[in-house]
Design an enzyme around this catalytic site. Structure first.
Site, PDB file in Angstrom:
ATOM      1  N   HIS A   1      62.718  55.018  63.901  1.00 45.14           N
ATOM      2  CA  HIS A   1      61.293  55.208  64.258  1.00 45.14           C
ATOM      3  C   HIS A   1      60.437  55.197  62.985  1.00 45.14           C
ATOM      4  O   HIS A   1      60.699  55.946  62.038  1.00 45.14           O
ATOM      5  CB  HIS A   1      61.104  56.513  65.031  1.00 45.14           C
ATOM      6  N   ALA A   2      59.402  54.367  62.976  1.00 46.53           N
ATOM      7  CA  ALA A   2      58.592  54.174  61.766  1.00 46.53           C
ATOM      8  C   ALA A   2      57.916  55.471  61.336  1.00 46.53           C
ATOM      9  O   ALA A   2      57.397  56.213  62.159  1.00 46.53           O
ATOM     10  CB  ALA A   2      57.526  53.114  62.036  1.00 46.53           C
TER      11      ALA A   2
ATOM     12  N   TYR B   1      46.772  60.066  69.117  1.00 47.34           N
ATOM     13  CA  TYR B   1      46.758  58.599  69.204  1.00 47.34           C
ATOM     14  C   TYR B   1      45.606  58.110  70.087  1.00 47.34           C
ATOM     15  O   TYR B   1      45.029  57.067  69.838  1.00 47.34           O
ATOM     16  CB  TYR B   1      48.095  58.066  69.720  1.00 47.34           C
TER      17      TYR B   1
ATOM     18  N   HIS C   1      48.788  55.878  56.444  1.00 45.82           N
ATOM     19  CA  HIS C   1      49.253  57.245  56.149  1.00 45.82           C
ATOM     20  C   HIS C   1      49.497  57.402  54.645  1.00 45.82           C
ATOM     21  O   HIS C   1      49.108  58.387  54.030  1.00 45.82           O
ATOM     22  CB  HIS C   1      50.562  57.536  56.892  1.00 45.82           C
TER      23      HIS C   1
ATOM     24  N   GLU D   1      46.060  59.000  62.113  1.00 46.02           N
ATOM     25  CA  GLU D   1      46.613  57.881  62.884  1.00 46.02           C
ATOM     26  C   GLU D   1      45.674  56.677  62.923  1.00 46.02           C
ATOM     27  O   GLU D   1      46.099  55.577  63.277  1.00 46.02           O
ATOM     28  CB  GLU D   1      46.928  58.331  64.315  1.00 46.02           C
TER      29      GLU D   1
ATOM     30  N   HIS E   1      49.789  50.161  59.683  1.00 49.27           N
ATOM     31  CA  HIS E   1      49.578  51.528  60.199  1.00 49.27           C
ATOM     32  C   HIS E   1      50.211  52.546  59.244  1.00 49.27           C
ATOM     33  O   HIS E   1      49.573  53.528  58.851  1.00 49.27           O
ATOM     34  CB  HIS E   1      50.199  51.635  61.602  1.00 49.27           C
ATOM     35  N   GLU E   2      51.452  52.312  58.882  1.00 53.29           N
ATOM     36  CA  GLU E   2      52.162  53.270  58.019  1.00 53.29           C
ATOM     37  C   GLU E   2      51.514  53.366  56.641  1.00 53.29           C
ATOM     38  O   GLU E   2      51.424  54.448  56.059  1.00 53.29           O
ATOM     39  CB  GLU E   2      53.646  52.905  57.889  1.00 53.29           C
TER      40      GLU E   2
ATOM     41  N   HIS F   1      58.084  60.878  71.846  1.00 50.45           N
ATOM     42  CA  HIS F   1      57.268  62.029  71.449  1.00 50.45           C
ATOM     43  C   HIS F   1      57.457  63.237  72.360  1.00 50.45           C
ATOM     44  O   HIS F   1      57.047  64.335  71.998  1.00 50.45           O
ATOM     45  CB  HIS F   1      55.794  61.610  71.387  1.00 50.45           C
TER      46      HIS F   1
HETATM   47  O1  X8Z Z   1      54.587  56.849  66.795  1.00 50.30           O
HETATM   48  C1  X8Z Z   1      53.784  56.048  66.365  1.00 50.30           C
HETATM   49  C2  X8Z Z   1      53.839  55.591  64.888  1.00 50.30           C
HETATM   50  C3  X8Z Z   1      54.198  56.704  63.970  1.00 50.30           C
HETATM   51  S1  X8Z Z   1      52.911  57.849  63.769  1.00 50.30           S
HETATM   52  C4  X8Z Z   1      54.886  54.517  64.714  1.00 50.30           C
HETATM   53  N1  X8Z Z   1      52.820  55.503  67.195  1.00 50.30           N
HETATM   54  C5  X8Z Z   1      52.691  55.865  68.607  1.00 50.30           C
HETATM   55  C6  X8Z Z   1      53.862  55.371  69.442  1.00 50.30           C
HETATM   56  O2  X8Z Z   1      54.660  54.570  68.955  1.00 50.30           O
HETATM   57  O3  X8Z Z   1      53.976  55.771  70.610  1.00 50.30           O
HETATM   58  C7  X8Z Z   1      51.790  54.542  66.791  1.00 50.30           C
HETATM   59  C8  X8Z Z   1      51.093  54.146  68.068  1.00 50.30           C
HETATM   60  C9  X8Z Z   1      51.409  55.201  69.084  1.00 50.30           C
HETATM   61 ZN    ZN Z   2      51.230  57.105  62.599  1.00 50.67          ZN
END
Ligand code: X8Z
Ligand code: ZN
Length: 682
Positions: free
Chosen positions: A389-390, A558, A423, A447, A419-420, A548
């Site tokens: 997971h990024a 988000y 951060h 975010e 996106h990263e 999440h």
């Molecule tokens: O979890 C993330 C990022 C890390 S903050 C990769 N995002 C959410 C997801 O994947 O559900 C970015 C967009 C929404």
């Molecule tokens: Zn993020």
């Protein structure tokens, strides 16, 4: 699960990453009018001194925490987990001590900065833990177990030699690439078996975090989450409602158009579930949060300039691979060939990241430090398990920044790099602040930074970096470009909202465990207008299939980011002196825009977000006006496309367990009967 593993993951959820950009929220501003003096009885530590000490101790212990954490995420084995668990235990118990110590300053005079810091300290975790050690241990074990189930989850089919097991990445590939209805359904259902065993743990988890929240003075954990926005919990909830009301008509038009196009691809029967909802497994994404993978189905105009970035990135990778093969000497054993492939993947991922860095540098921001390039994990290693997971990391609050991804040459990963790096540049910009202020103005700001840059990746920018062919200047090309953005950003909005609608209900008890799955799909139906093709009873626990939820990362951030990024983008376009239509603006290469952005980033969480927003945009509030301005051409176009269609959907018609429910007929020009979504008009 072994105990060591349990300890580690629990600590991840509560601790170290709470200090990283993806996971940290600032506190409400209760401080502004307090006197700026600090004094207590002689010899005792003052509040100001206390906060200075916490900041110093935090900064001192931070590198050993993040180092242990980094190792355990990029080299998963029992040793790395043991070390990370120990480091995290130490940190978590210290955090609890600090919070307990801070209580003795209640009612005392202190500087506004100190008062704000104490608030931030109290909201530093999204997993409020009971003080009882046995319950704390139980809580951390549960979270770890759930994260472990998610991370190692796989769906196996077939017997004997034909047995095949697939993890999330492979199942997502099916949804992304296959247009075979049954294969997609199988992949979607398969992944949702992984979360079934989490239900009992999640139920207990809710009891425990609620107990922790209660001990901290909140009514429940959801109220604690909503307390991190420099306004009351009631106000931020109302804010999200208001913002959603602003953008809902746009989403409804996109939904309507998508349903028609899916009908052309799969046949009308298969393209909608009862009540006019979109089938969950056909949206190109496991959670229906981003419809960008359906570009082949949804592209408005075929011959208006290609935006097929996936093809361009894949072909770049193939070129690199061919080059490396041509240069390779010696025998081409399978192992040597695998090495070459891995080298090519790494080189392609670094090239994509360099490209993202270049955008930030073009704004006058610094180049990433050498240590970034030395220490970052760009691709999935072959020799060990890693967390894919990024994420973006600040290792020491003084410049050792990294990202951790498993980059593949596709558009989704390419934009995730931007996106990263958002951060990362936030970290670098606020590293001079006291540690407790080293966070986003609120978590939605963190975010939104990289996503703001993604909005500036216009077709012209993509052309300038050779990812797409020369772009036409035509109305069709504009609509194509708008659709590309909308599939990622507009489709996301109701999803960004519904996850915490579910969790807020779960935490406040209005959603009881025997209704977990029903409430989940009710909300999916109400907000997104998506539904499973067959009933998902309480034998499933579908919320757990989204990272999440078992990972306990709040999600409202988000949703807010998807509104804020348009406000940021508009302000940066203004700063760049741009005067044309909003959607055509790119501030690539504009240092005036960069300065404005940098000024905001360097504020961190040191003041209420409203003030930070005002400094950037001139206005104090979050507002979706910029979203609507940006998508105005597409919204008009969608209305034309949808003319004569009965848009909207009936949330109550979703498949239900037990005796079949009758789907109520939708009527022309009538609002969706549930008052959920859909205005019933074209
Ligand atoms: O979890 C993330 C990022 C890390 S903050 C990769 N995002 C959410 C997801 O994947 O559900 C970015 C967009 C929404
Ligand atoms: Zn993020």
């Amino acid at each position: 699960m072994k105990p060591v593993r349990a300890l580690l993951a629990a600590a991840i959820a509560t601790g170290v990453l709470a200090l990283a950009g993806c996971d940290r929220s600032p506190s409400p501003d209760t401080t502004a009018d307090q006197p700026a003096t600090s004094s207590t009885a002689q010899g005792e530590e003052t509040a100001d001194q206390f906060i200075a000490r916490v900041n110093a101790e935090l900064k001192e212990m931070y590198p050993q925490l993040t180092a242990a954490q980094w190792l355990s995420s990029t080299y998963i084995n029992e040793d790395s987990q043991l070390l990370a668990a120990k480091a995290n235990e130490e940190y978590l118990s210290r955090l609890n001590d600090w919070i307990a110590q801070s209580r003795r300053f209640e009612g005392q005079e202190m500087t506004p900065e100190t008062a704000r810091s104490i608030q931030l300290l109290k909201l530093a975790t999204s997993m409020p833990a009971p003080t009882d050690p046995t319950e704390l241990k139980e809580l951390t074990e549960i979270v770890t177990r759930m994260e472990g189930m998610y991370g190692s989850g796989e769906y196996c089919t077939g017997e004997g030699d034909a047995r095949q097991c697939r993890q999330l990445g492979e199942l997502e590939d099916v949804l992304r690439n296959s247009r075979d209805y049954d294969d997609q359904l199988d992949a979607w259902r398969g992944w949702h078996t992984v979360s079934q065993p989490m239900r009992k743990d999640y139920t207990r988890f809710v009891e425990l975090v609620n107990k922790g929240a209660d001990e901290m003075g909140f009514t429940d954990a959801g109220e604690m989450w909503r307390s991190a926005y420099d306004m009351s919990p009631v106000e931020i909830a109302a804010e999200t409602d208001r913002l959603w009301t602003q953008v809902k008509p746009l989403y409804e038009q996109l939904h309507c158009y998508t349903r028609t196009r899916l009908g052309a691809e799969y046949g009308q029967e298969r393209a909608e579930v009862a009540g006019g909802m979109l089938p969950a497994h056909l949206m190109g994404n496991m959670w229906q949060q981003d419809w960008g993978n359906l570009w082949d189905v949804l592209a408005p105009y075929e011959n208006a300039g290609s935006l097929d970035i996936n093809a361009a990135l894949e072909s770049r990778y193939q070129q690199i691979h061919a080059q490396k093969l041509a240069q390779a000497t010696g025998e081409r054993t399978p192992s040597r060939l695998a090495d070459i492939e891995q080298e090519a993947r790494e080189a392609a991922a670094r090239q994509m990241t360099k490209r993202a860095e270049d955008f930030y540098v073009s704004l006058g921001m610094p180049k990433l430090p050498d240590s970034y390039w030395e220490n970052t994990q760009f691709i999935k290693p072959r020799d060990r398990d890693v967390v894919c997971h990024a994420s973006a990391w600040d290792m020491n609050m003084e410049g050792d920044v990294r990202t951790k991804m498993c980059i593949k040459p596709n558009e989704e990963d390419f934009t995730t790099i931007y996106h990263e790096l958002g951060h990362v540049y936030y970290y670098l910009a606020y590293n001079d602040l006291p540690p407790l202020f080293q966070a986003g103005a609120h978590d939605g700001f963190h975010e939104a930074i990289g996503d703001t840059i993604v909005l500036a990746m216009t077709p012209q920018y993509l052309e300038s970096i050779d990812l797409v062919d020369a772009q036409q200047q035509s109305e069709e090309a504009v609509i194509n470009a708008q659709m590309r953005m909308a599939l990622s950003k507009v489709a996301f909005l109701p999803f960004g909202l519904m996850i915490d609608r579910w969790r807020w209900g779960v935490f406040d008890g209005s959603i009881t465990p025997d209704q977990y799955n029903k409430a989940w799909w009710d909300l999916k139906a109400q907000y997104q207008g998506v539904a499973p093709v067959d009933a998902r009873g309480e034998e499933f626990f579908d919320p757990g299939a989204k990272y999440h939820v078992p990972g306990n990362t709040p999600y409202t951030r988000y949703f807010l980011a998807h509104v804020l990024q348009f406000q940021f983008y508009k302000s940066l376009c203004d700063a760049a002196g741009y005067e044309g239509p909003l959607h055509e603006c790119s501030f690539y290469g504009n240092e005036a825009a960069g300065e404005r952005l940098q000024a905001m980033l360097s504020r961190g969480a040191g003041q209420p977000w409203q003030r930070t927003l005002q400094e950037l945009t001139g206005g104090e509030g979050m507002d979706a006006g910029a979203v609507l301005e940006y998508f105005a051409p597409l919204q008009d176009w969608l209305k034309q496309q949808n003319e004569g269609q009965t848009c909207g959907w009936q949330a109550s018609a979703a498949p239900r367990p037990g005796p079949a429910t009758e789907a109520t007929e939708r009527t022309e020009d009538a609002p969706a009967a549930d008052g959920a979504d859909g205005d019933g008009t074209a």
